[in-house]
Design an enzyme around this catalytic site. Structure first.
Site, PDB file in Angstrom:
ATOM      1  CG  LEU A  50      -2.002  -1.041   1.357  1.00  0.00           C
ATOM      2  CD1 LEU A  50      -2.750  -0.867   2.678  1.00  0.00           C
ATOM      3  CD2 LEU A  50      -2.974  -0.976   0.189  1.00  0.00           C
ATOM      4  CG  ASP A  51       0.454   4.158  -2.953  1.00  0.00           C
ATOM      5  OD1 ASP A  51       1.344   3.403  -3.380  1.00  0.00           O
ATOM      6  OD2 ASP A  51      -0.497   4.567  -3.645  1.00  0.00           O
ATOM      7  CE  LYS A  52       5.429   9.055   4.599  1.00  0.00           C
ATOM      8  NZ  LYS A  52       6.474  10.101   4.407  1.00  0.00           N
ATOM      9  NE  ARG A 155      -1.992   8.156  -5.049  1.00  0.00           N
ATOM     10  CZ  ARG A 155      -0.814   8.374  -4.467  1.00  0.00           C
ATOM     11  NH1 ARG A 155      -0.104   7.351  -3.997  1.00  0.00           N
ATOM     12  NH2 ARG A 155      -0.336   9.606  -4.366  1.00  0.00           N
TER      13      ARG A 155
END
Length: 247
Positions: A50-52, A155
């Site tokens: 998962l992204d930050k 995104r």
């Protein structure tokens, strides 16, 4: 092991993030975790990321057999993953599918983009299904189901169809993309940005087959408070606009 990742946590060490990551935390609790063959990035136990600033559910493998099994499930697209996303604009269709190969942006190396037509081979196939949960005036709350797992997939795909994630700084969602020119509206949106200082994306559900028992496992988690507070602000704003129109 299934975890509920908080915001502001990098998943694995990399340039500029050598400690304080999820992998560092895992190695603190477990003496040893398996790694996939030819993993040069040092991601023990990880089969997906998962992204930050994306919150929500991740599965971590504690044994080599489990890692191999889960990696195959992700590769075969048999896992079930649903995200909640707050996006700019009033999404036209109640539900739909976005198909577009995703690859590195040619000018901005921090972004990915959709390639199609003659350039499709520059990216990897990616499929995102979405469904409208709530229409909140100038933003829409969506449930997104992943068929593939490309970097920044939701995104990138949402920006591609003109509905960038709310407050997604990397893809331009930190600007007021929809709405009015009234000062009070700008103040309201700025307040929402402060309430949710990250992209509005949460990995809400995760499903897979247990590598040992063969049992179907399904997990869900609540929307984190910062994102929930932001949604409630937009609900109040949307209700206020509707009441004024009715009057």
């Amino acid at each position: 092991m299934v975890i509920n990742k908080p915001t502001n946590m990098v998943v694995h060490p990399g340039y500029g993030n050598y400690d304080g990551t999820l992998v560092n935390a895992l190695l603190y609790h477990f003496d040893q975790l398996p790694e996939l063959p030819n993993d040069y990035f040092g991601r023990p136990g990880l089969v997906h990321r998962l992204d930050k600033h994306t919150t929500g559910l991740m599965v971590v493998a504690k044994t080599e057999n489990t890692l191999t099994n889960l990696a195959k499930q992700f590769f075969d697209r048999t896992t079930k993953r649903k995200y909640y996303a707050l996006v700019w604009g009033n999404v036209e269709l109640e539900e739909g599918t976005i198909e577009g190969n995703i690859g590195r942006h040619p000018k901005n190396r921090l972004q990915n983009t959709v390639y199609f037509g003659d350039e499709a081979d520059k990216g990897k196939p990616a499929i995102t299904h979405y469904k409208v949960l709530q229409r909140l005036g100038y933003v829409t709350l969506l449930a997104c189901r992943l068929e593939t797992g490309r970097t920044h997939q939701i995104r990138v795909h949402m920006k591609h169809i003109g509905h960038t994630l709310f407050n997604d700084e990397r893809y331009g969602g930190e600007r007021i993309l929809k709405g009015t020119t009234f000062t009070k509206y700008k103040q309201f949106v700025d307040n929402c940005f402060k309430t949710l200082p990250r992209q509005a994306l949460h990995a809400k559900t995760l499903g897979f087959v247990h590598p040992t028992t063969g049992k179907t496992m399904s997990f869900t988690t609540e929307i984190p408070q910062d994102m929930q507070n932001c949604i409630e602000k937009w609900q109040t704003y949307s209700n206020h606009i509707s009441e004024n129109k009715d009057a």
